[in-house]
Design an enzyme around this catalytic site. Sequence first.
Site, PDB file in Angstrom:
ATOM      1  CE1 TYR A 280      -4.286  -0.963  -0.471  1.00  0.00           C
ATOM      2  CE2 TYR A 280      -3.375  -2.915   0.586  1.00  0.00           C
ATOM      3  CZ  TYR A 280      -4.366  -2.302  -0.168  1.00  0.00           C
ATOM      4  OH  TYR A 280      -5.423  -3.037  -0.635  1.00  0.00           O
ATOM      5  CG  HIS A 433      -5.046  -2.197   3.840  1.00  0.00           C
ATOM      6  ND1 HIS A 433      -5.859  -2.936   3.013  1.00  0.00           N
ATOM      7  CD2 HIS A 433      -5.279  -0.905   3.511  1.00  0.00           C
ATOM      8  CE1 HIS A 433      -6.540  -2.126   2.222  1.00  0.00           C
ATOM      9  NE2 HIS A 433      -6.209  -0.889   2.506  1.00  0.00           N
TER      10      HIS A 433
END
Length: 751
Positions: A280, A433
Site C-alpha cells: 500500500y 490493512h
Amino acid sequence: MALIRTLLLSVLLISLFSCNDTNENIPDESEHEGHPKLILTKKGVKEIRAQLGNIPIFDNTLKEVKEDIDAEIKLGIDTPIPKDYSGGYTHDRHKRNMVVMQKAGVLYQILDNEKYAKYVKDMLMQYEDMYKTLPVHPKTRSYARGKLFWQCLNDSNWLVYVSQAYDCIYNYLTEEERNKLETNLFKPFADYISIENPQFYNRVHNHSTWGNAAVGMIGLVMDDDELIERALYGIKDLEMDKTAKDDDGGYINKDGKAGFLANIEEPFSPDGYYNEGPYYQRYAMYPFLIFAEGLHNVRPDVKIFEYKDGVLLKSINALLNLSDADGDFFPLNDGQKGMSYYTSALVTAVDISYHFGGQDPGLLSIAKLQNKVLLDDSGLAVALGIKEGLEKPFEKKSINLTDGPNGTQGGVGILRNQGIEVVFKYAAQGSSHGHYDKLSYSLYERGDEVIQDYGLARFVNIEQKGGGNYLKENKTWAKQTIAHNTVTQNETSHFNAKFEIGSKYHPELHYFSSENETVQVASAIDTHAYLGTEMLRTMAVIKDEDFEKPYVLDIMRVTSNKANQYDFPYYFLGQVLQTNFEHKTPETLKPLGTKNGYQHLFLEGSAKAQSDNSKLSWLNKGKFYTLTTVTSNADNLLFTRIGANDPEFNLRREAALLLRRKNVKNTTFVSTIEAHGGYSPVTESAVNSNSSIAHLKVVLDNADYTAIVITNVDGVSKLFITANTKQGKGTKHKLTINNESYEWSGSYYFK
C-alpha cells in the site's frame, strides 16, 4: 507595402502560436505563462526539447508512449456510462482514459503537436457533458460510492491524472472552454469526492491521500486556493460518524486528523516506513509524490519535501529496501505477491527521489532496470544521469525500519547476508490493512520465497473473483494468525482478530544488530497479543565458514500465566524430500479446526516427534532447504495444506509443517533453516542435498539468557547466546554454562 507588412505579420503570428490551436479564439500564451506548471514546467519542456534525440532512455520512453497514444486516437473516444466493478469494461475504460489523457497532454507539450491537445480536449468535453447529469455509481458495495467508478478512490485516481492533462493543454483551450470544464466538471468533481463524501476524504488512509491529492492538484492548476487548503488540511468543522467503517473494516476519522499533511504525519515513521506495509505504500506513493512535486513547483512556500524532516523522500529509500533481490515487495499485511519496483508508481518514485533528493546514483541503477522514465523534468534528470554514466548499484543491506509517526510503534527488521533475507515483522497493526501476526517472519533466497507470508486473499481487478475486490477469505484466512509463521495460542488469533484491540498495541524492539557481517540479529517482544502471555523472538542470520551458505537461527520464547496449546507453523514452499519422523496420512482430508483460519487448513499428515531434533528437507526452484527444530516426544508434527472450506478455490493450495505443543505454560521454540546445494534438471545432478547440521541443543534457557549449541556433521560446535533482559552494545555479560565461563559485551554472543 501594406500587403507585405500584413503577410509578414501573419507569418510571425503563426510562428508564435505554433504550440497552440490556430483558432482565433485561443488567447496569447503570455496571458497564462505559468502553464504547464504542475509536473511538467515550461522550463522543463524547453530543456526536454533541446535534449530530444540525445537521451536514449527518455527517447525510447517517449517513442513507446507516442505509439500507445497514437493507437488510442485511432480507436476513437469512448466514455461509457459507468456500471461495472473493478475489472469490468466501463471501469477499465475510464481507468484507461485517465492515463491516456495524461500521456496525451505530455505529448502535446513535448512534441508540439496539437492533435494530442485536441484529443484531450474532446475527451474532457465528453466527460463534462456526462458529469453534469451523472448519478452515483449503481454498484452499492462501497462505503463511498463514486460516479465514474464504484468507489470514490477510483474517482480520485482519475482526477489526479486528468489534472496533469488539463495543465498541459490549459493554454490550448479558450477561456470559455476552461470555464465550462471548471464549472461543470472539475469543481463539482472535487466537491463530490471531498465535501459530499467526508467519510472517504477526511481521514488518514491511503484512500484519503488519493482524494487529497486529487482536490489539491486540480486546485493548483485552477489557482483555487480554497481547494488547495482543503487538500492540505481537510474539511474543517466537520461532524462525522466516528463509528462508521470503510470497505476494509477500518474505522473512519477516529482521531479527527485529515488532509494531505496529516496523511504524511501519521502513517510514516521517521525512517519512512508506511504503516500499511509496502504494497500500500507503493500504491500511495504516486499521489504523495506527484502532488508533492506539484506543490513544490506551484506552492514552494509549503516546503513539502522538507515536511517532517523530508520523510517523503526518505520513504522511497525505505520502500526500495522492502523489496527482495528481484525487486518484488515483501507481502506484509494486505500485500499482493509480485508487485515490484517495476510498477509505474515506482518509476515516479525513483525519478522524483533522484531529482529532488540529492541525485543518489544508486537510484539510477534501478531506473535502468525499470527501463523507462517520466516524461517530465525529473525523468529528464534521470535520463541525463544515466547518459553520463553516473549510476552505481543500489545496495540493500540489513536494515531496521521503525513504525509509527514517532518511530515508537515497533517496526520491520530485514536481515541480509549473501542472498539470504529474513523479513522480521514486529510492526503495529497497519491500519485496516493489517494482519494479526505479531513477531512473524518470512525467508527469501535471492528473490525466491523459502518460508512464505501468504499476503492477501484477493484477485486484483479480476472481475470473476468478487469484482476484483477483497474476498471473504482475506478475513477468514489471510489476516488470521495461523496463516503466518508465528505462534498461535489455543487456536485463537492475536487480539482475537479484533481491529480495535490490535490497533492499540504493538511489539517492542528488544535489539537489532547488523554491524557484524558474520552474525546479524533482530529481537523483539510482544506482551499484548494474548492476555497474560509474553512472546520474545530472536532471529539471526549466521554466516559460518563451516557451512556453504548463511543459515537462520530462530528462537521464540513464550511465557504465560497458564497452560496453553501453542501452534507454530512453517509455511515452506516446494517439494518434501525427507523427514526424520514417521507420519501417518489420513484416508479422508478434514479441516484442522472450525474457525480463526483453522477451518481452511486440511490435515494431510501427523506424527509424534521421535527425537530431540525433528527435521524436514525440501526442494524448491532447484535449491535444497532443511528445517531442524528442537522437539520432545510430547510434540505433535502436523502436515497441513491450505484449501479447506474453500468451494470457490479462492486460496492457494500450499503446505506447512506445524509444530504443536499442548498443555504447557512456558516453552521455547528453537529452529534452524539451512539453504544448501542445488539440483539441475539439465545435468540431473544433486549437489550438497543433505543438511550440515547434526544437532541443535538448548543448553540454557531462563529469564535472562537463552543459549543454543549448533553442531555440524563434522562435529564442530558453535554457541549462540542471546540476552533476554539486559541488552545493548555496551552491556557486559558474564555467565557459566556447563562449567564453562563466557564474557562478552553487547546483546548476543556467538563463537
